[in-house]
Design an enzyme around this catalytic site. Structure first.
Site, PDB file in Angstrom:
ATOM      1  N   ASP A 381       0.695  -0.778   0.305  1.00 36.04           N
ATOM      2  CA  ASP A 381       0.075  -0.180   0.032  1.00 36.04           C
ATOM      3  C   ASP A 381       0.831   1.307   0.372  1.00 36.04           C
ATOM      4  O   ASP A 381       2.296   1.139   0.246  1.00 36.04           O
ATOM      5  CB  ASP A 381      -0.551  -0.044   1.134  1.00 36.04           C
ATOM      6  N   ASP A 749      -1.604  -0.524   6.261  1.00 36.85           N
ATOM      7  CA  ASP A 749      -2.035  -1.009   7.131  1.00 36.85           C
ATOM      8  C   ASP A 749      -3.415   0.387   7.420  1.00 36.85           C
ATOM      9  O   ASP A 749      -3.484   0.108   8.403  1.00 36.85           O
ATOM     10  CB  ASP A 749      -0.847   1.120   7.841  1.00 36.85           C
ATOM     11  N   ASP A 753      -6.787  -2.292   3.455  1.00 34.07           N
ATOM     12  CA  ASP A 753      -5.489  -3.571   2.993  1.00 34.07           C
ATOM     13  C   ASP A 753      -5.998  -4.659   2.997  1.00 34.07           C
ATOM     14  O   ASP A 753      -5.839  -5.855   3.133  1.00 34.07           O
ATOM     15  CB  ASP A 753      -4.072  -2.845   3.553  1.00 34.07           C
TER      16      ASP A 753
END
Lengths: 1102, 321
Positions: A381, A749, A753
Site C-alpha cells: 500500500d 496499514d 488493505d
C-alpha cells in the site's frame, strides 16, 4: 430479512432472538474430545500414524511393543489437544468475564443491575462514562442536551479517534424518567458484520410524540466492545445481542495458511510413503518366498503347514510396521516447536521495536515464518505504509494564485489573509469547516482535533495556523475564531465521504447572515467537472497535476450558496433517502449528486505525506534480493509515480521505462495491454527496468476480459504501480499472482488493505495511524515499513534455512534406523524381526535425535550484517535451494550410506561369539547416535554454548539413560550397556563407525565448499576469514575458484539494475505536449512501445 | 541503538544471557572448513587409525583358534544321502569322534564354543516365542501367550515354554588328551546377571519335551532353571545366522603338538535345513576372540584418510599457485 425490535417488551423477544451470552468457544466439555480428535485426524500424517498404531495392536505382526508408537502418538495428540483446550479455556474465561459483568438494564420500568448475559433484544441498557458497551444498542438518550455522545471504537476497527454518536431525532428531548417507559418498534436488518452500516427505522408508540418513522444510521448506534467516553451517561435499546452483534458476526476464524515449505515437506513425505510401500511390497514378497522355501524346513521355527487365510498379508504388514518409522512422528512436534520459537524471535527482536510508539513487532501467525524467506512479490500500500501518513499542509492554489514553495508556505498565506482577500478567507473557511473533525479542549486550553482522516486533520490544523481556529463544536453549532472574532455556523447536513463519490460536503447556515452554504472538498475529478459553467477549471487541472508530480496529495475545495427553498426541498429528499432500507448508500449518493453541482471552485490544497524513514533503502535492498514490488494504492497516478520514484520503487534513468495501461473501453484497454506486453517481451531480455502502470478502471476491464494477457504481463513485470484501486481489486491482484504460484506478501496499514492482507500468503500489517485494523488481520505486525527488510532477510531467511535442515535431518535420522532394520531383515530370514528394542526405538525418535536438532534454531549460516549487505543471497531461499527433491536425495543417500556403514561394521565387529542380540542392537544404536552427533555438528554453521550442550550433552545423555536402563533387572537390556562399555572393542567399533561414516561426508562437503562454493559458502569464507569481499564486484576478478559462482549470481539478478531511472517522468509541467487526461504524460512511452512493436513486427516479416 | 544498550543494562547481568538468546546474538564460534584444518584432520585420523589397526590386528592374531566342522563327518557314510532320516532315527548311534591338532600353544582358559551356521535364531517367530516372566517366576505365571506356538502340551503348561527353549542345542562333547580326560569346566558359562535375575531359582522344568513335536535337548527336571546354564546360554539369542555359543572352558594349557580327541554325541538336527555345526577351541584376550575385521578396517580407513589428506594437500597447493 428484517427484525422488529419492540422496545421494553422483552418477553416477546425471548424465543426469537438469542440472549446476550457471548461465546467464542470452539468446544464444550462434552464435545471436546471427539471434535478435537476429529480435527486432528483430518490430517493425512495423523491418519497414517493412527493406522500404524492400530496395526501394532495386532501382536502377530507387530515387531515391537505397541507402546513405542502409541506413546509418542498419544503424547503428540495430548500436546496439541491441551494447547487447544488451554486456548479454549482462556476464551471461556474471557467470555465468562464479559458475560457476568454487571450492567444497568431497565426491567419492568425499574433500572436494575443485572449480568450482561441476561440482556435481551428490546431491553434498554444504561451506560456510564468509560463503560464498555455490552451489545449493539440504538441510542435513545444521552446526558448531552443535544443528544450526542462520544465512543471509542478501537476494539472494533482499531481507530483510536473518538467518534460522535447521536440519538435519533424523535427521541430528542424525552425526559430522563420517561426513558424507562418508552415504547416503540425498531425495524432493523438481520445481524450482519458491516460495522459501517445500520439501515433501520424507529417508530415510537404514543404517547411519545408523533409516530413518525425516524431513520436510523450507524450514527445512532453504539456497538458492542466500544467504550463510552466524554459523556456522563447514555442509554440505548439492545438490537443485536450475544454472538449476533456486529462484532460477533465479523469474528471469524481465518483459514490456516500453509507455507511453501510445508507443502514441500508434505510432498517429500508422500514420496517417502511411496518408497515405503515399494520396500514393504518387495520385502513382503521376499519374506513370503523365503518362508515357503526355507522357513518350512527350519523345524525350530515350527511353521504350521496350513496357515490362516490372511497369512500372505502377515509378512508385508510386519514390514509396513517395521518401516513405519521412515516417516518420523517427531517431525510434526519439532516443526511446531521451532516455528513458535521463530515467531518468538520476531516478537523479541529489539531492532524491530518502533521506538516512537514503543510497539514491538509481533508475529500473530506463528506457523509461516519460513515463507518470509521465500517471498517473491511484495504488494504494498502507499499511504501509511511507504509514507508516514502524517499529513502536512504544504501548498495551495487559490484562484490561480500559487501559495507556498519549498519553504514557508503558511507565512505567505497569512499575509494574504491579513489583506482580507475574500477568496482566501472563503478558502480557509472551507478548510476549517468542511470536515468531520471534533475539537476537544484540553485542560490547558489548547484545542486538540480528533479526526478520522489525516487529510482533514492537516487542513484544520493549517487553518488554525492561519488564524481561522475551529474552536468548538456545540451540537450543531460550529464556532470559528477568526482574528479575534467568533463566527458561528449551524451545521445542517453532512454529505459524507465515500470512496465512490470521492468528495464530501457540508451544508451550513451562517448564523450571522442566515445564508445557507454548501462547502465541498474532494478529488479533482469529483469536483472540477461540477464547476459552474463559466468557471475556467483548466488552471486547476494543471495545478493538480503539478502538485501530483511533486508527490503531494491534492484536494479541490469548492462552495456554493444555496437558496432557502432549494435546500428545504433537497433536505426532504435527503431525509427520505437516508431512511430507505434498500440500497441506502446508492440512494444517498444520488441525492447528494443533486446538490453537489454548480460549484464555485475555490482552489486546490496540496498536502505532503512524508516518506517513512528508510523506505528507499529497504525497497532497494529487497529488490536486490530479487523480490518484485507492486504498489497498490487508491491514490492518483501521478502522486503514486512520484512516490514510487522517490522511494526507489522505480528510478529515473534512461534505462528505466514506464508503460501505461489505460483506456476507458474494452478495446482501448486491450490495445494498450497488448502494446505493453509486446514491449515487455522485448525488453525482458534487455537489462531494462520496466514497470507498468495501471489504474483501477483499466484494471477492472483487464481482469475481467483479458485475464490471460494481464497474467502474462504480471509474470514479466518486476514492478507495477496500480493506482486508484479498490480494496477488492487489491485482493484480486494478490490472488492473480498467487495463482501463478508466486509467494506473495501484502503489506498495508489501513482497513482498505485488510482483504489483500488476508488474501496474500503472508500478510504484514503496519500498526500505524490508520488504526490497528490491518495489523490485527495480518500475520505479522510491524511498526515501520523498514522493519520489513529485517523481517524478510533475517527472520525469514534464518527460519527457512533452519526448517530446511531440521525437516531433512528428521527424515535422515529416521531413514538411517529404518534402513538398518531393512538390512537386518535380510539376515533374519526376511521375517520382520526388529533389531532394536521398543524402548530404544521410541527414545531414538523422540529424544536422542530430536534434542540436538532443536537447537539448530540458533544456527546462523551468515551473520545478519552480511545478509543485509548481500541480499541477493535470499535467492537460495526463494528458489527453494535448501529444501527440494535434490537436496533431499542427498540426505536420502547419506542415510543409506550411514546405515550401510553402521550395519556392516556392527555385524562384522560383533560376529560369532559376540553376536548376542541385545548387545548387537545396542552397538548399532550407539553407532547411529555417534554418527548423528557428528552429522549435526558438521551441518551446524555456528556453535553457541547451547549447541555444544545439546550435541555432546545428548551423546552423554544417551549413555547415562542406557546405563540407568541397564541397571534395572526387569528390563530386557539388563547389564548390556555396562558390558559393552567395558569392552575395548566396543569403543574401537564406535570410532571406526564415526571415521568411516563421516570421512566421505566431510570430504565431499570440503570439496564442494572449497572448489565449487555456493554464494553462501563464498560469503561465509569472506565473513569468517575477514576477507575483503564486500561487494559482488569484488568477487568476480578473484581467482578461478570463484569464477563458477558468477553464473548462479546472474540468475539471482537477471537484470542488472542501474541506480537511476529515466528522467522522462519527472519532467516539469511546462511541457506543451501535455494535454488533459491522466494518461498523457506517457505519450512518449506509448510512442516508444509502438515503435518497438513495429520493430518486432518487422522482425517477424523478415 | 542507545535504547538497546540501556535496555540491556536495565536487565542486568543475570538475564543478559537470556537477552542475547532472544536477540539470537549468543556468542558463537563459526568454524570454517579451511584446507589446513581439513587436511590436518585427515592426517590425524590416518596417523591414529593405522597404528591402532595394526595393534588390533596383532591382538587378533595372537588369539589361537581351532575350528572343526563335524556335521558331515559324523554322519555314517551309508546315511550321507539322507542325513535327515539319520538324525531323526533314534536307533542309530549318534556318537562320533573328532581329532584336534594343536598348532600353537594355547593358554588356559581355552573356550569351547559350538558354532551353528545358517541357523536363524533371529527369526521373528523364534525370537518372540519365550516368556521371560515364566522363566523367572515359573508356572505361577500364567500369561504365556508369548510362547506361541508352544505354550502347553497335553493341556498342561510347559516350563520353559516357547520355541527357543524347545529347540535347545543338545550335542555333547568330551575332550581327551592323550589318555586322560581333559577337565572341562561347564559352570559359569552363562552370564551371572542372567542366572541371578532372569532365570528363577525355584523354577523347575515341567512338562518339557513331552509333546508331539520333538525338539532339541531335554532338561533335568530336578535342577532349577537358574542352574541350567546350557539353556541360559542358548536363550541369549544371536542376532546373526552364524553364531558361537559357549560350551565350556578347558582350564589347562594345550601345548604345540598336542592331540585332542573329542567324543561327541551328534544329536542336534541341522540337516533338514542345511545348517553347519562346528566345534571351536579358542583362547581370548582383551579384544575377545579372533577377529581380523576391526584391525583391517582400521588400517583401511587410516590409509584412505592419509590418501585423502595427500590428495587434498596437492589440490590445495595447485589451486594456490
Amino acid at each position: 430479512m428484517k427484525r422488529y425490535v419492540y422496545i421494553n417488551e422483552n418477553e416477546s423477544s425471548h424465543e426469537l432472538y438469542c440472549d446476550n451470552r457471548i461465546s467464542n468457544r470452539k468446544y464444550t466439555v462434552l464435545n471436546f474430545l471427539p471434535k478435537n480428535l476429529w480435527e486432528q485426524f483430518s490430517r493425512f500424517m495423523n491418519q497414517y500414524f493412527l493406522l500404524i498404531a492400530c496395526l501394532q495392536l495386532w501382536s502377530l505382526i507387530t515387531p515391537v511393543n505397541p507402546a513405542s508408537t502409541w506413546g509418542p502418538l498419544i503424547f503428540i495428540f495430548a500436546v496439541s489437544a491441551s494447547k487447544e483446550a488451554w486456548d479454549d479455556y482462556n476464551r471461556y474465561l474471557s467470555d465468562k468475564k464479559a458475560n457476568e459483568k454487571l450492567v444497568w438494564v431497565v426491567r419492568q420500568g425499574i433500572r436494575k443491575h443485572i449480568q450482561a448475559q441476561d440482556i435481551h433484544v428490546g431491553n434498554i441498557v444504561w451506560l456510564r462514562e468509560n463503560d464498555e458497551v455490552p451489545c449493539d444498542l440504538v441510542l435513545i438518550g444521552t446526558s448531552d442536551p443535544q443528544g450526542l455522545c462520544y465512543v471509542e471504537t478501537s476494539a472494533l476497527d482499531g481507530e483510536t479517534d473518538l467518534k460522535t454518536r447521536g440519538i435519533p431525532a424523535t427521541c430528542m428531548g424525552i425526559d430522563f424518567e420517561l426513558l424507562h417507559k418508552i415504547k416503540g418498534v425498531i425495524e432493523c436488518p438481520n445481524p450482519d458484520k458491516d460495522i459501517r452500516r445500520f439501515d433501520a427505522n424507529l417508530r415510537l408508540f404514543p404517547p411519545f410524540i408523533d409516530n413518525d418513522v425516524c431513520p436510523l444510521t450507524i450514527k445512532n448506534t453504539i456497538l458492542q466492545s466500544c467504550y463510552l467516553r466524554n459523556t456522563e451517561w447514555a442509554c440505548g435499546v439492545a438490537v443485536h445481542t450475544g454472538n449476533e452483534t456486529k462484532l460477533g458476526m465479523s469474528r471469524g476464524i481465518p483459514e490456516p495458511k500453509l507455507t511453501a515449505m510445508d507443502a514441500m515437506i508434505d510432498k517429500l513425505t508422500g514420496a517417502i510413503f511411496v518408497f515405503q510401500i515399494v520396500v514393504v511390497m518387495v520385502l513382503g514378497i521376499a519374506g513370503n518366498v523365503w518362508k515357503d522355501t526355507e522357513a518350512r524346513k527350519q523345524w525350530y521355527v515350527l511353521y504350521p503347514l496350513e496357515g490362516p487365510w490372511y497369512e500372505l498379508l502377515v509378512i508385508p504388514l510386519r514390514f509396513e510396521l517395521l518401516c513405519s518409522i521412515m516417516i518420523p512422528i517427531s517431525i510434526k512436534v519439532s516443526l511446531d516447536l521451532v516455528k513458535s520459537l521463530y515467531a518468538k524471535f520476531i516478537d523479541w527482536d529489539s531492532e524491530m521495536i518502533d521506538y516512537e510508539t514503543g510497539i514491538p513487532s509481533h508475529a500473530t501467525n506463528t506457523a509461516i515464518s519460513e515463507d518470509l524467506g521465500q517471498v517473491e512479490y511484495i504488494m504494498t500500500d502507499k499511504t501509511g505504509t511507504l509514507t508516514e501518513n502524517r499529513m502536512i499542509f504544504r501548498r495551495c492554489c487559490i484562484n490561480g494564485v500559487f501559495y507556498g514553495n519549498e519553504s514557508g508556505d503558511a507565512l505567505k498565506l497569512l499575509n494574504a489573509v491579513a489583506g482580507s482577500s475574500p477568496d482566501v478567507i472563503q478558502f480557509v473557511t472551507v478548510m476549517a469547516i468542511c470536515n468531520t473533525v471534533i475539537p476537544i479542549k484540553s485542560k490547558t486550553g489548547a484545542i486538540l482535533y480528533k479526526a478520522q482522516s489525516q487529510d482533514e486533520d492537516a487542513l484544520v490544523n493549517a487553518a488554525a495556523q492561519l488564524h481561522m481556529v475551529y474552536a468548538n463544536k456545540n451540537a450543531n453549532i460550529l464556532e470559528i475564531r477568526f482574528n479575534g472574532s467568533i463566527i458561528k455556523y449551524e451545521l445542517l447536513e453532512i454529505l459524507e465521504f465515500t470512496s465512490d463519490r470521492k468528495r464530501m460536503s457540508v451544508v451550513v447556515k451562517d448564523c450571522q447572515n442566515g445564508k445557507i452554504l454548501l462547502l465541498s472538498k474532494g478529488a479533482d475529478e469529483a469536483i472540477l467537472p461540477y464547476a459552474y459553467d463559466g468557471q475556467q477549471t483548466r488552471t486547476f487541472i494543471e495545478v493538480v497535476e503539478q502538485y501530483a508530480q511533486l508527490g503531494l496529495r491534492t484536494l479541490c475545495l469548492a462552495w456554493r450558496e444555496l437558496k432557502e427553498d432549494e435546500y428545504q426541498e433537497w433536505s426532504l429528499m435527503f431525509k427520505e433517502a437516508s431512511s430507505t432500507l434498500v440500497d441506502r448508500e446508492w440512494r444517498i449518493a444520488e441525492v447528494c449528486q443533486r446538490l453537489e453541482h454548480e460549484f464555485e471552485v475555490l482552489g486546490v490544497t496540496a498536502i505532503e505525506d512524508c516518506l517513512q524513514d528508510g523506505v528507499p533503502e529497504t525497497i532497494e535492498t529487497l529488490r536486490k534480493a530479487g523480490i518484485n514490488f507492486w504498489m497498490l494504492t487508491g491514490d492518483k497516478q501521478n502522486t503514486a509515480i512520484q512516490i514510487a520514484l522517490s522511494c526507489n520503487f522505480i528510478s529515473p534513468e534512461p534505462k528505466g521505462q514506464l508503460l501505461l495501461i489505460d483506456g476507458k473501453t474494452e478495446d482501448e484497454v486491450c490495445r494498450s495491454l497488448e502494446r505493453v506486453l509486446l514491449t515487455m517481451r522485448i525488453t525482458s531480455s534487455e537489462p531494462k527496468d520496466v514497470a507498468f502502470v495501471v489504474d483501477g478502471w483499466a484494471l477492472e476491464i483487464a481482469l475481467k476480459h483479458y485475464r490471460k494477457a494481464f497474467t502474462e504481463l504480471a509474470i514479466l513485470s518486476r514492478t507495477a504501480i496500480c493506482c486508484r484501486v479498490t480494496p477488492s481489486q487489491k485482493a484480486q491482484l494478490v490472488e492473480l499472482l498467487k495463482s501463478c504460484d508466486y509467494r506473495t506478501l501484502a503489506i498495508g496499514d489501513g482497513g482498505n488493505d485488510v482483504r489483500m492482507i488476508q488474501q496474500a500468503d503472508i500478510g504484514v500489517g503496519i500498526s500505524g495511524r490508520e488504526g490497528l485494523q490491518a495489523a490485527r488481520a495480518a500475520d505479522y505486525s510491524i511498526g515501520k515499513f523498514r522493519f520489513l527488510k529485517r523481517l524478510i532477510l533475517v527472520h525469514g531467511r534464518y527460519s527457512y534455512n533452519r526448517t530446511a535442515f531440521l525437516s531433512q535431518y528428521s527424515f535422515y535420522k529416521s531413514l538411517v534406523i529404518c534402513f538398518i532394520q531393512i538390512f537386518f531383515s535380510f539376515i533374519s530370514g526376511v521375517s520382520g524381526t526388529s533389531l532394536f528394542n521398543s524402548v530404544s526405538l521410541m527414545a531414538y525418535n523422540v529424544f536422542y535425535t530430536s534434542v540436538p536438532v532443536l537447537v539448530s534454531v540458533l544456527d546462523k549460516d551468515l551473520s545478519e550484517g552480511t545478509v543485509m549487505q548481500h541480499p541477493q543471497i535470499l535467492f537460495y531461499c526463494q528458489a527453494g535451494r535448501l529444501l527440494n527433491p535434490s537436496t533431499f536425495a542427498g540426505w536420502f543417500g547419506r542415510s543409506l550410506f550411514h546405515a550401510i556403514i553402521v550395519f556392516v561394521i556392527t555385524i562384522h565387529a560383533y560376529a560369532y561369539e559376540k553376536s548376542e542380540m541385545e548387545e548387537l542392537s545396542m552397538v548399532a544404536l550407539s553407532g547411529c547416535i555417534w554418527l548423528q552427533a557428528f552429522v549435526v555438528a558438521l551441518e551446524t554453521n555456528s556453535f553457541t554454548v547451547l549447541q555444544h550442550l545439546a550435541i555432546w550433552g545428548n551423546l552423554v545423555a544417551f549413555y547415562v539413560i542406557n546405563w540407568i536402563i541397564s541397571a534395572i533387572p526387569a528390563s530386557g537390556m539388563y547389564t548390556i550397556m555396562f558390558r559393552l562399555c567395558r569392552q575395548p572393542s566396543y569403543w574401537i567399533t564406535m570410532f571406526l563407525i564415526v571415521a568411516a561414516g563421516m570421512g566421505p561426508v566431510l570430504a565431499l562437503k570440503y570439496l564442494r565448499y572449497t572448489y565449487r562454493p555456493s554464494k553462501i559458502n563464498t560469503l561465509q569464507q569472506a565473513e569468517r576469514m575477514g576477507g575483503p569481499i564486500l561487494t559482488l564486484g569484488n568477487i568476480e576478478p578473484q581467482p578461478r575458484s570463484i569464477e563458477k559462482e558468477v553464473s548462479p549470481l546472474s540468475i539471482t539478478q537477471p537484470k542488472s539494475r542501474s541506480p537511476v531511472y529515466e528522467p522522462l517522468l519527472s519532467d516539469s509541467p511546462n511541457s506543451s505536449r501535455r494535454s488533459l487526461g491522466p494518461g498523457t504524460p506517457f505519450d512518449f512511452f506509448q510512442l516508444q512501445s509502438r515503435l518497438s512493436s513495429n520493430y518486432s513486427r518487422n522482425c517477424k516479416d523478415n | 541503538m542507545s535504547e538497546t544498550n540501556s535496555d540491556r543494562q536495565r536487565r542486568g547481568d543475570r538475564e543478559s544471557a537470556f537477552y542475547l538468546f532472544t536477540q539470537q546474538r549468543l556468542p558463537a564460534c563459526k568454524p570454517v572448513l579451511t584446507p589446513p584444518w581439513v587436511i590436518t584432520i585427515y592426517f590425524l585420523v590416518g596417523f591414529i587409525f593405522v597404528p591402532v589397526g595394526l595393534f588390533t590386528l596383532r591382538a587378533s592374531h595372537s588369539v589361537v583358534e581351532i575350528e572343526e566342522r563335524y556335521d558331515i563327518e559324523c554322519v555314517p557314510s551309508q546315511f550321507r544321502n539322507d542325513k535327515v532320516s539319520y538324525i531323526q532315527d533314534d536307533s542309530v548311534p549318534k556318537n562320533c569322534s573328532l581329532l584336534f591338532k594343536v598348532d600353537k600353544y594355547m593358554k588356559a582358559p581355552i573356550y569351547i564354543y559350538y558354532q551353528l551356521e545358517n541357523y536363524y535364531q533371529n527369526h521373528r517367530r523364534y525370537v518372540r516365542s519365550r516368556s521371560d516372566q515364566q522363566l523367572l517366576h515359573g508356572r505361577n505365571f500364567h500369561g504365556t501367550s508369548y510362547c506361541q506356538p508352544l505354550e502347553s502340551s497335553n493341556n498342561r503348561p510347559i516350563v520353559p515354554c516357547g520355541l527357543i527353549a524347545w529347540s535347545l542345542f543338545n550335542d555333547t562333547f568330551t575332550f581327551i588328551r592323550g589318555k586322560a580326560l581333559l577337565k572341562v569346566n561347564r559352570t559359569n558359562i552363562a552370564w551371572k546377571s542372567d542366572r541371578d535375575h532372569k532365570f528363577g531359582k525355584n523354577v523347575y522344568p515341567f512338562n518339557f519335551q513331552n509333546g508331539t513335536w520333538i525338539g532339541g535337548g531335554k532338561l533335568n527336571p530336578r535342577i532349577p532353571l537358574s542352574n541350567q546354564e546350557d539353556l541360559i546360554v542358548w536363550m541369549r539369542i544371536s542376532a546373526l545366522p552364524s553364531f558361537r555359543k559357549l560350551y565350556g572352558r578347558i582350564e589347562e594349557d594345550l601345548d604345540v603338538g598336542d592331540y585332542v580327541v573329542v567324543q561327541l554325541m551328534n544329536d542336534y538336527n541341522t540337516y533338514s535345513f542345511g545348517g553347519k555345526k562346528k566345534l571351536v577351541l579358542s583362547t581370548s584376550n582383551w579384544l575377545g576372540g579372533k577377529n581380523d575385521f576391526l584391525g583391517l578396517a582400521y588400517v583401511f580407513v587410516g590409509s584412505s584418510s592419509l590418501t585423502v589428506a595427500i590428495v587434498f594437500m596437492l589440490l590445495h597447493l595447485r589451486s594456490q599457485r
